[in-house]
Design a protein around this motif. Structure first.
Motif, PDB file in Angstrom:
ATOM      1  N   THR A 248     -21.561 -34.869 -43.824  1.00  0.00           N
ATOM      2  CA  THR A 248     -20.402 -35.745 -44.222  1.00  0.00           C
ATOM      3  C   THR A 248     -19.882 -34.922 -45.388  1.00  0.00           C
ATOM      4  O   THR A 248     -20.644 -34.779 -46.474  1.00  0.00           O
ATOM      5  N   LEU A 249     -18.692 -34.535 -45.479  1.00  0.00           N
ATOM      6  CA  LEU A 249     -17.883 -33.840 -46.481  1.00  0.00           C
ATOM      7  C   LEU A 249     -16.832 -34.580 -46.995  1.00  0.00           C
ATOM      8  O   LEU A 249     -15.815 -34.739 -46.426  1.00  0.00           O
ATOM      9  N   THR A 250     -16.906 -35.054 -48.330  1.00  0.00           N
ATOM     10  CA  THR A 250     -15.670 -35.745 -48.781  1.00  0.00           C
ATOM     11  C   THR A 250     -15.457 -35.069 -50.044  1.00  0.00           C
ATOM     12  O   THR A 250     -15.933 -34.837 -51.194  1.00  0.00           O
ATOM     13  N   PRO A 251     -14.216 -34.356 -50.060  1.00  0.00           N
ATOM     14  CA  PRO A 251     -13.792 -33.300 -51.116  1.00  0.00           C
ATOM     15  C   PRO A 251     -13.408 -34.245 -52.491  1.00  0.00           C
ATOM     16  O   PRO A 251     -13.280 -35.875 -52.120  1.00  0.00           O
ATOM     17  N   VAL A 252     -13.243 -33.508 -53.267  1.00  0.00           N
ATOM     18  CA  VAL A 252     -12.709 -34.370 -54.635  1.00  0.00           C
ATOM     19  C   VAL A 252     -11.278 -33.797 -55.042  1.00  0.00           C
ATOM     20  O   VAL A 252     -10.992 -32.774 -54.859  1.00  0.00           O
ATOM     21  N   ASP A 253     -10.623 -34.628 -55.887  1.00  0.00           N
ATOM     22  CA  ASP A 253      -9.337 -33.962 -56.413  1.00  0.00           C
ATOM     23  C   ASP A 253      -9.593 -33.271 -57.897  1.00  0.00           C
ATOM     24  O   ASP A 253     -10.843 -32.910 -58.084  1.00  0.00           O
ATOM     25  N   GLU A 254      -8.547 -32.802 -58.362  1.00  0.00           N
ATOM     26  CA  GLU A 254      -8.768 -31.987 -59.653  1.00  0.00           C
ATOM     27  C   GLU A 254      -9.520 -33.033 -60.602  1.00  0.00           C
ATOM     28  O   GLU A 254      -9.831 -32.428 -61.800  1.00  0.00           O
ATOM     29  N   ALA A 255      -9.272 -34.274 -60.708  1.00  0.00           N
ATOM     30  CA  ALA A 255      -9.980 -35.081 -61.668  1.00  0.00           C
ATOM     31  C   ALA A 255     -11.515 -35.280 -61.558  1.00  0.00           C
ATOM     32  O   ALA A 255     -12.537 -35.978 -61.880  1.00  0.00           O
ATOM     33  N   GLY A 256     -11.982 -34.967 -60.128  1.00  0.00           N
ATOM     34  CA  GLY A 256     -13.333 -35.082 -59.584  1.00  0.00           C
ATOM     35  C   GLY A 256     -13.543 -36.423 -58.850  1.00  0.00           C
ATOM     36  O   GLY A 256     -14.785 -36.505 -58.612  1.00  0.00           O
ATOM     37  N   ASP A 257     -12.421 -37.000 -58.442  1.00  0.00           N
ATOM     38  CA  ASP A 257     -12.571 -38.459 -57.739  1.00  0.00           C
ATOM     39  C   ASP A 257     -12.391 -38.115 -56.391  1.00  0.00           C
ATOM     40  O   ASP A 257     -11.779 -36.951 -55.745  1.00  0.00           O
ATOM     41  N   LEU A 258     -13.407 -38.877 -55.515  1.00  0.00           N
ATOM     42  CA  LEU A 258     -13.444 -38.497 -54.088  1.00  0.00           C
ATOM     43  C   LEU A 258     -12.073 -38.869 -53.209  1.00  0.00           C
ATOM     44  O   LEU A 258     -11.529 -39.850 -53.731  1.00  0.00           O
ATOM     45  N   VAL A 259     -11.879 -37.993 -52.373  1.00  0.00           N
ATOM     46  CA  VAL A 259     -10.515 -38.210 -51.507  1.00  0.00           C
ATOM     47  C   VAL A 259     -11.127 -38.654 -50.360  1.00  0.00           C
ATOM     48  O   VAL A 259     -11.358 -37.794 -49.398  1.00  0.00           O
ATOM     49  N   SER A 260     -11.288 -39.829 -50.229  1.00  0.00           N
ATOM     50  CA  SER A 260     -11.857 -40.527 -48.877  1.00  0.00           C
ATOM     51  C   SER A 260     -10.983 -40.271 -47.407  1.00  0.00           C
ATOM     52  O   SER A 260     -11.464 -40.180 -46.642  1.00  0.00           O
ATOM     53  N   ASP A 261      -9.794 -40.186 -47.893  1.00  0.00           N
ATOM     54  CA  ASP A 261      -8.584 -39.974 -46.642  1.00  0.00           C
ATOM     55  C   ASP A 261      -9.078 -38.483 -45.952  1.00  0.00           C
ATOM     56  O   ASP A 261      -8.598 -38.692 -44.760  1.00  0.00           O
ATOM     57  N   GLU A 262      -9.810 -37.565 -46.447  1.00  0.00           N
ATOM     58  CA  GLU A 262     -10.102 -36.261 -46.100  1.00  0.00           C
ATOM     59  C   GLU A 262     -11.434 -36.302 -45.606  1.00  0.00           C
ATOM     60  O   GLU A 262     -11.952 -35.298 -45.260  1.00  0.00           O
ATOM     61  N   GLN A 263     -12.268 -37.195 -45.614  1.00  0.00           N
ATOM     62  CA  GLN A 263     -13.546 -37.163 -45.370  1.00  0.00           C
ATOM     63  C   GLN A 263     -13.886 -37.058 -43.942  1.00  0.00           C
ATOM     64  O   GLN A 263     -13.036 -37.159 -42.979  1.00  0.00           O
ATOM     65  N   GLN A 264     -14.976 -35.882 -43.748  1.00  0.00           N
ATOM     66  CA  GLN A 264     -15.006 -35.569 -42.385  1.00  0.00           C
ATOM     67  C   GLN A 264     -16.806 -35.932 -42.019  1.00  0.00           C
ATOM     68  O   GLN A 264     -17.693 -35.721 -43.074  1.00  0.00           O
ATOM     69  N   GLU A 265     -17.043 -36.207 -40.904  1.00  0.00           N
ATOM     70  CA  GLU A 265     -18.385 -36.644 -40.287  1.00  0.00           C
ATOM     71  C   GLU A 265     -18.737 -35.948 -39.051  1.00  0.00           C
ATOM     72  O   GLU A 265     -17.740 -36.384 -38.009  1.00  0.00           O
ATOM     73  N   VAL A 266     -19.501 -35.055 -38.974  1.00  0.00           N
ATOM     74  CA  VAL A 266     -19.781 -34.229 -37.821  1.00  0.00           C
ATOM     75  C   VAL A 266     -21.382 -34.486 -37.632  1.00  0.00           C
ATOM     76  O   VAL A 266     -22.139 -34.581 -38.468  1.00  0.00           O
ATOM     77  N   THR A 267     -21.653 -34.664 -36.078  1.00  0.00           N
ATOM     78  CA  THR A 267     -22.988 -35.003 -35.770  1.00  0.00           C
ATOM     79  C   THR A 267     -23.443 -33.850 -34.850  1.00  0.00           C
ATOM     80  O   THR A 267     -22.691 -33.434 -34.191  1.00  0.00           O
ATOM     81  N   THR A 268     -24.861 -33.636 -34.552  1.00  0.00           N
ATOM     82  CA  THR A 268     -25.312 -32.947 -33.495  1.00  0.00           C
ATOM     83  C   THR A 268     -26.730 -33.415 -33.233  1.00  0.00           C
ATOM     84  O   THR A 268     -27.257 -34.123 -34.030  1.00  0.00           O
ATOM     85  N   GLU A 269     -27.466 -33.369 -31.875  1.00  0.00           N
ATOM     86  CA  GLU A 269     -28.474 -33.811 -31.771  1.00  0.00           C
ATOM     87  C   GLU A 269     -29.605 -32.926 -31.219  1.00  0.00           C
ATOM     88  O   GLU A 269     -29.130 -31.829 -30.351  1.00  0.00           O
ATOM     89  N   VAL A 270     -30.715 -32.838 -31.986  1.00  0.00           N
ATOM     90  CA  VAL A 270     -31.875 -31.816 -31.668  1.00  0.00           C
ATOM     91  C   VAL A 270     -33.134 -32.542 -31.659  1.00  0.00           C
ATOM     92  O   VAL A 270     -33.391 -33.443 -32.167  1.00  0.00           O
ATOM     93  N   THR A 271     -33.910 -31.858 -30.598  1.00  0.00           N
ATOM     94  CA  THR A 271     -35.279 -32.311 -30.477  1.00  0.00           C
ATOM     95  C   THR A 271     -36.274 -31.172 -30.876  1.00  0.00           C
ATOM     96  O   THR A 271     -36.051 -30.246 -30.542  1.00  0.00           O
ATOM     97  N   LEU A 272     -36.844 -31.603 -31.975  1.00  0.00           N
ATOM     98  CA  LEU A 272     -37.814 -30.809 -32.749  1.00  0.00           C
ATOM     99  C   LEU A 272     -38.957 -30.258 -31.813  1.00  0.00           C
ATOM    100  O   LEU A 272     -39.243 -30.911 -30.791  1.00  0.00           O
ATOM    101  N   SER A 273     -39.346 -29.147 -32.241  1.00  0.00           N
ATOM    102  CA  SER A 273     -40.516 -28.769 -31.375  1.00  0.00           C
ATOM    103  C   SER A 273     -42.025 -28.614 -32.147  1.00  0.00           C
ATOM    104  O   SER A 273     -41.908 -28.732 -33.439  1.00  0.00           O
TER     105      SER A 273
END
Length: 273
Positions: A248-273
């Protein structure tokens, strides 16, 4: 003997006497001249000694000058080399800084890469590092038996994440950076999977428990194009179910506040060995 002969003898004797006196007088004068010459030579000797003394003195001065020049040159050479070497090191350091932000912990890449998560402007490589025994109980408790879900001595697996900016623009992040989470597909609890904090274990497996090496006063952690950071976690080790990793990546603006509208959520699935 006649008178004329006597006179002649007397005259000859007188002449001889006169010649003898003259010779004596000449010898005395010669002796004085010789003594005077010796004195003159001996008197001139100190200046000659002084000249001789001055010549070595000049030689010493020249030698000192030469040594001084050589010393100065020798001193200059090391200084130049020392100045160049740090310059080279500084250049190398600058190249290293271009790969990792100044605020970040040093990137580590232990283990075997098992998956890659790709966002619109970043990617997160996932490495399975190794298995260890938990040195303490976890925080979660099974409500059915009141026992810790992760108990001391249980097998835990360490995973490492290497996050890279794949875009052409700086990504301004909060201290959460790119938040990574892992959960088995059949995880029965509402809470996320349990983990333990043990700095010694993290050091042993060469994984950063936090990707931030130096806190920023403004709360902004910029990740420039091509730069990478790394950090990891541990959780219960299983091979009978796939793990769902989410970035999950949520960038911040120049004031350091989270910009929720630009949030990304990416997933993948792995079986460990």
């Amino acid at each position: 003997m006649t008178l004329p002969k006597r006179r002649m003898l007397a005259a000859a004797a007188g002449a001889a006497l006169a010649l003898g006196l003259t010779a004596c007088s000449s010898d005395d004068g010669g002796t004085d001249d010789t003594t005077g010459t010796a004195n003159d030579e001996s008197g001139d000797q100190p200046p000659e000694d002084q000249d001789d003394g001055e010549e070595p003195g000049d030689a010493v001065d020249d030698s000192d000058d030469e040594e001084g020049e050589e010393t100065a040159e020798d001193a200059d050479d090391p200084v130049e080399e020392e100045e160049e070497e740090p310059g080279d090191d500084a250049a190398d350091g600058a190249e290293g800084d271009s790969d990792t932000p100044e605020w970040a912990a040093a990137v580590t890449t232990p283990g075997e890469k098992v998956a890659t998560i790709e966002g619109s402007n970043f990617e997160a490589e996932i490495y399975q590092v190794g298995v260890a025994q938990s040195t303490k109980d976890g925080l979660l408790v099974d409500p059915d038996n009141n026992q810790p879900v992760l108990a001391e001595g249980d097998d835990i697996v360490f995973v490492n994440y290497v996050v890279t900016n794949t875009s052409d623009e700086v990504i301004p992040m909060s201290s959460s950076l790119v938040s990574m989470s892992a959960e088995y597909e059949d995880w029965p609890y509402l809470q996320g999977m349990d983990t333990i904090t043990d700095n010694d274990l993290y050091d042993e497996v060469d994984v950063n428990s936090d990707g931030v090496g130096a806190r920023q006063d403004d709360g902004i952690y910029p990740l420039s194009p091509g730069q990478s950071i790394s950090y990891g976690e541990n959780f219960m080790y299983r091979t009978d179910a796939a793990v769902i990793f989410e970035a999950t990546l949520t960038p911040v603006d120049e004031a350091g506040d989270l910009v929720s509208d630009e949030q990304q959520e990416v997933t993948t699935e792995v079986t460990l060995s």
